[in-house]
Design an enzyme around this catalytic site. Sequence first.
Site, PDB file in Angstrom:
ATOM      1  N   LYS A 137       3.883 -17.769 -15.022  1.00 52.57           N
ATOM      2  CA  LYS A 137       4.336 -16.378 -15.120  1.00 52.57           C
ATOM      3  C   LYS A 137       5.830 -16.399 -15.377  1.00 52.57           C
ATOM      4  O   LYS A 137       6.514 -17.368 -15.041  1.00 52.57           O
ATOM      5  CB  LYS A 137       4.050 -15.661 -13.803  1.00 52.57           C
ATOM      6  N   GLY A 191      -5.460   5.249 -15.842  1.00 47.70           N
ATOM      7  CA  GLY A 191      -4.564   4.865 -16.940  1.00 47.70           C
ATOM      8  C   GLY A 191      -5.335   4.035 -17.947  1.00 47.70           C
ATOM      9  O   GLY A 191      -6.521   4.277 -18.203  1.00 47.70           O
ATOM     10  N   ASN A 192      -4.693   3.013 -18.478  1.00 44.62           N
ATOM     11  CA  ASN A 192      -5.319   2.216 -19.547  1.00 44.62           C
ATOM     12  C   ASN A 192      -6.668   1.643 -19.156  1.00 44.62           C
ATOM     13  O   ASN A 192      -7.630   1.725 -19.909  1.00 44.62           O
ATOM     14  CB  ASN A 192      -4.380   1.067 -19.927  1.00 44.62           C
ATOM     15  N   VAL A 193      -6.747   1.054 -17.971  1.00 48.67           N
ATOM     16  CA  VAL A 193      -8.009   0.428 -17.555  1.00 48.67           C
ATOM     17  C   VAL A 193      -8.939   1.467 -16.919  1.00 48.67           C
ATOM     18  O   VAL A 193     -10.118   1.555 -17.270  1.00 48.67           O
ATOM     19  CB  VAL A 193      -7.753  -0.727 -16.555  1.00 48.67           C
TER      20      VAL A 193
HETATM   21  P1  NAD Z   1      -1.620   1.978 -16.166  1.00 51.03           P
HETATM   22  O1  NAD Z   1      -0.200   2.084 -15.791  1.00 51.03           O
HETATM   23  O2  NAD Z   1      -2.038   2.282 -17.567  1.00 51.03           O
HETATM   24  O3  NAD Z   1      -2.514   2.908 -15.204  1.00 51.03           O
HETATM   25  C1  NAD Z   1      -2.265   3.066 -13.859  1.00 51.03           C
HETATM   26  C2  NAD Z   1      -2.480   4.530 -13.529  1.00 51.03           C
HETATM   27  O4  NAD Z   1      -2.368   4.693 -12.118  1.00 51.03           O
HETATM   28  C3  NAD Z   1      -1.445   5.442 -14.177  1.00 51.03           C
HETATM   29  O5  NAD Z   1      -2.122   6.476 -14.893  1.00 51.03           O
HETATM   30  C4  NAD Z   1      -0.656   5.994 -12.988  1.00 51.03           C
HETATM   31  O6  NAD Z   1      -0.215   7.324 -13.198  1.00 51.03           O
HETATM   32  C5  NAD Z   1      -1.676   5.902 -11.877  1.00 51.03           C
HETATM   33  N1  NAD Z   1      -1.129   5.873 -10.524  1.00 51.03           N
HETATM   34  C6  NAD Z   1       0.013   5.291 -10.086  1.00 51.03           C
HETATM   35  N2  NAD Z   1       0.150   5.477  -8.765  1.00 51.03           N
HETATM   36  C7  NAD Z   1      -0.944   6.155  -8.362  1.00 51.03           C
HETATM   37  C8  NAD Z   1      -1.395   6.637  -7.096  1.00 51.03           C
HETATM   38  N3  NAD Z   1      -0.691   6.470  -5.982  1.00 51.03           N
HETATM   39  N4  NAD Z   1      -2.585   7.284  -7.028  1.00 51.03           N
HETATM   40  C9  NAD Z   1      -3.299   7.476  -8.144  1.00 51.03           C
HETATM   41  N5  NAD Z   1      -2.914   7.073  -9.373  1.00 51.03           N
HETATM   42  C10 NAD Z   1      -1.756   6.415  -9.474  1.00 51.03           C
HETATM   43  O7  NAD Z   1      -2.058   0.486 -15.750  1.00 51.03           O
HETATM   44  P2  NAD Z   1      -3.384  -0.274 -16.207  1.00 51.03           P
HETATM   45  O8  NAD Z   1      -3.053  -1.184 -17.320  1.00 51.03           O
HETATM   46  O9  NAD Z   1      -4.508   0.674 -16.326  1.00 51.03           O
HETATM   47  O10 NAD Z   1      -3.615  -1.212 -14.929  1.00 51.03           O
HETATM   48  C11 NAD Z   1      -4.150  -0.680 -13.723  1.00 51.03           C
HETATM   49  C12 NAD Z   1      -4.164  -1.751 -12.632  1.00 51.03           C
HETATM   50  O11 NAD Z   1      -4.947  -2.858 -13.071  1.00 51.03           O
HETATM   51  C13 NAD Z   1      -2.785  -2.328 -12.308  1.00 51.03           C
HETATM   52  O12 NAD Z   1      -2.771  -2.681 -10.941  1.00 51.03           O
HETATM   53  C14 NAD Z   1      -2.737  -3.581 -13.150  1.00 51.03           C
HETATM   54  O13 NAD Z   1      -1.862  -4.541 -12.589  1.00 51.03           O
HETATM   55  C15 NAD Z   1      -4.178  -4.041 -13.067  1.00 51.03           C
HETATM   56  N6  NAD Z   1      -4.582  -4.886 -14.188  1.00 51.03           N
HETATM   57  C16 NAD Z   1      -4.507  -4.420 -15.450  1.00 51.03           C
HETATM   58  C17 NAD Z   1      -4.913  -5.229 -16.511  1.00 51.03           C
HETATM   59  C18 NAD Z   1      -4.872  -4.741 -17.928  1.00 51.03           C
HETATM   60  O14 NAD Z   1      -5.495  -5.359 -18.782  1.00 51.03           O
HETATM   61  N7  NAD Z   1      -4.198  -3.647 -18.233  1.00 51.03           N
HETATM   62  C19 NAD Z   1      -5.403  -6.519 -16.255  1.00 51.03           C
HETATM   63  C20 NAD Z   1      -5.495  -6.970 -14.926  1.00 51.03           C
HETATM   64  C21 NAD Z   1      -5.075  -6.134 -13.906  1.00 51.03           C
END
Ligand code: NAD
Length: 350
Positions: free
Chosen positions: A80, A186-188
């Site tokens: 990392k 969000g994205n996931v």
């Molecule tokens: P993202 O930032 O697109 O989505 C996260 C969402 O959570 C946002 O819409 C944000 O507004 C919301 N949020 C933040 N605080 C909050 C709260 N207290 N209550 C409710 N909603 C809240 O991120 P993502 O890419 O969707 O990733 C989501 C999680 O999955 C993260 O923890 C990330 O580390 C993990 N993750 C993502 C990936 C990936 O491929 N994107 C891979 C492995 C792990």
Amino acid sequence: MQLFAHPEFDHHETVCFCHDERSGLRALIAVHNTALGKGLGGCRMWPYRSEDEALTDVLRLSRGMTYKAALAGLPQGGGKSVIIGDPRRDKTPELMRAMGRAVDRLNGAYVVAEDSGTSVADMRLMAEVTRHVGGLADDKAQAAGRTGDPSPATAFGVFIGIQAAVKHRYGRDDLRGLRVAVQGVGNVGYRLCRHLHEAGAQLWVTDLHAPAVERCVREFGATAVDMDRIVALEVDVFAPCALGAVLNDASIAQLRAGVVAGAANNQLARPEHDHALMARGILYAPDYCINAGGIIDIHYEGPDYDAAVVEAHLRRIGTTLSAIFERAQAEQRPTGEIADRMAEERFKRA
Ligand code: NAD
């Protein structure tokens, strides 16, 4: 600052401090273990308050990547990197190229990809100066529907993981009418909701960002819920897809779901919360196993990218989780502990 005696050191192979005077780059790269292959891991850009904080973060994250890659069955190790700085204020193309040169100096022991604060565009800048970059989508991958964004693969992997958890906990093969609460769309989380909706599940969603919630209400008939109510809902599955440390003393006491399975990283506030979930009869899908879809997808990128091969590998997340659940049940141990042991068996044997 201590390195070898640092509480997160855990036998890291390489830890480097990287600097570039002209661009102002201050970064750390950590390679935890390369027994199974090159140390792949994202580059996080964050305005750390101190170098100690940056060191703690990079060590913890790179160790996590070794475990994640091993359990995902990838011929990869864990690494990392972190750039100390505010991505909105301090990021420049020159800074990204300087980071690329720092990565290049490790001769492939570390392969960089995107993470919080960095994007596919940043990876392209790094790729101008080093070959050791993942998370880029070449033409063939794009034609196969891959954009370089790992979220679709992560969401699909989490969906497969939820199916495995539901099968184990409730003995059910289909998700029709299953009640799922998704924290963070969000994205996931949004893409996970789409898979769940198509499989007939009923959704409750929350997010800091109101339009994200409205989109799920509109597109999937989800019920919007206040942020502080999502954990305690009477549902079958709680899917944390926002923040870390969401499984803590307070939330575990409130949970009414029989399964916790979501994308968020580092869901357990402390390792012992794994035991607390087991004591309440809640089946926990270890976060780094269920959310490995992104690194699986990145592994296959390149001229031979084949979406069917990737999907078959993503489906194995379900097989691995089922093996964890069965072993945890047989040994009466928490699932997170069993996942760690299974990962160690793979990379320590190698
Ligand atoms: P993202 O930032 O697109 O989505 C996260 C969402 O959570 C946002 O819409 C944000 O507004 C919301 N949020 C933040 N605080 C909050 C709260 N207290 N209550 C409710 N909603 C809240 O991120 P993502 O890419 O969707 O990733 C989501 C999680 O999955 C993260 O923890 C990330 O580390 C993990 N993750 C993502 C990936 C990936 O491929 N994107 C891979 C492995 C792990």
